[in-house]
Design a protein around this motif. Structure first.
Motif, PDB file in Angstrom:
ATOM      1  N   HIS A 152       0.828  -1.205   0.000  1.00  0.00           N
ATOM      2  CA  HIS A 152       0.000   0.000   0.000  1.00  0.00           C
ATOM      3  C   HIS A 152       0.867   1.261   0.000  1.00  0.00           C
ATOM      4  CE1 HIS A 152      -3.216   2.742   1.006  1.00  0.00           C
ATOM      5  NE2 HIS A 152      -4.067   1.754   0.804  1.00  0.00           N
ATOM      6  N   PRO A 153       0.553   2.238  -0.863  1.00  0.00           N
ATOM      7  CA  PRO A 153       1.381   3.438  -0.952  1.00  0.00           C
ATOM      8  C   PRO A 153       1.136   4.460   0.153  1.00  0.00           C
ATOM      9  CG  PRO A 153      -0.412   3.590  -2.513  1.00  0.00           C
ATOM     10  CD  PRO A 153      -0.488   2.217  -1.890  1.00  0.00           C
ATOM     11  N   TRP A 154       0.069   4.353   0.890  1.00  0.00           N
ATOM     12  CA  TRP A 154      -0.230   5.359   1.919  1.00  0.00           C
ATOM     13  C   TRP A 154       0.391   4.973   3.245  1.00  0.00           C
ATOM     14  CZ3 TRP A 154      -6.209   5.795   1.012  1.00  0.00           C
ATOM     15  CH2 TRP A 154      -6.438   6.365  -0.237  1.00  0.00           C
ATOM     16  N   GLU A 155       0.617   5.976   4.091  1.00  0.00           N
ATOM     17  CA  GLU A 155       1.151   5.723   5.428  1.00  0.00           C
ATOM     18  C   GLU A 155       0.169   4.917   6.275  1.00  0.00           C
ATOM     19  OE1 GLU A 155       3.443   8.974   7.517  1.00  0.00           O
ATOM     20  OE2 GLU A 155       2.358  10.111   5.989  1.00  0.00           O
ATOM     21  N   VAL A 156      -1.110   5.266   6.187  1.00  0.00           N
ATOM     22  CA  VAL A 156      -2.135   4.632   7.003  1.00  0.00           C
ATOM     23  C   VAL A 156      -3.282   4.167   6.118  1.00  0.00           C
ATOM     24  CG1 VAL A 156      -3.652   4.880   9.004  1.00  0.00           C
ATOM     25  CG2 VAL A 156      -1.529   6.196   8.897  1.00  0.00           C
TER      26      VAL A 156
END
Length: 64
Positions: free
Chosen positions: A46-50
């Motif tokens: 997943h590219p997002w932090e959260v």
């Protein structure tokens, strides 16, 4: 969060980004270690932090 490092937009500012929803069904008898490994693989890709990951029970309802 002002100290975030967002993939899109700027820290501390609202932004809109394209989103995909991936639904995966796992058998209830699946061993917990395999479920944990699957979630870890999603997090790693997943590219997002959260990322948002929802886990819930599902029932199949059939007519007739």
């Amino acid at each position: 969060m002002p100290d975030a490092s967002p993939t899109l937009g700027e820290a501390g500012a609202a932004s809109v980004s394209p989103t995909a929803v991936l639904t995966i069904y796992i058998p209830s008898e699946a061993p917990q270690d395999k479920v944990t490994r699957a979630i870890d693989a999603i997090l790693a890709a997943h590219p997002w932090e959260v990322p948002v990951i929802e886990v819930s029970e599902t029932r199949l309802v059939m007519c007739g």
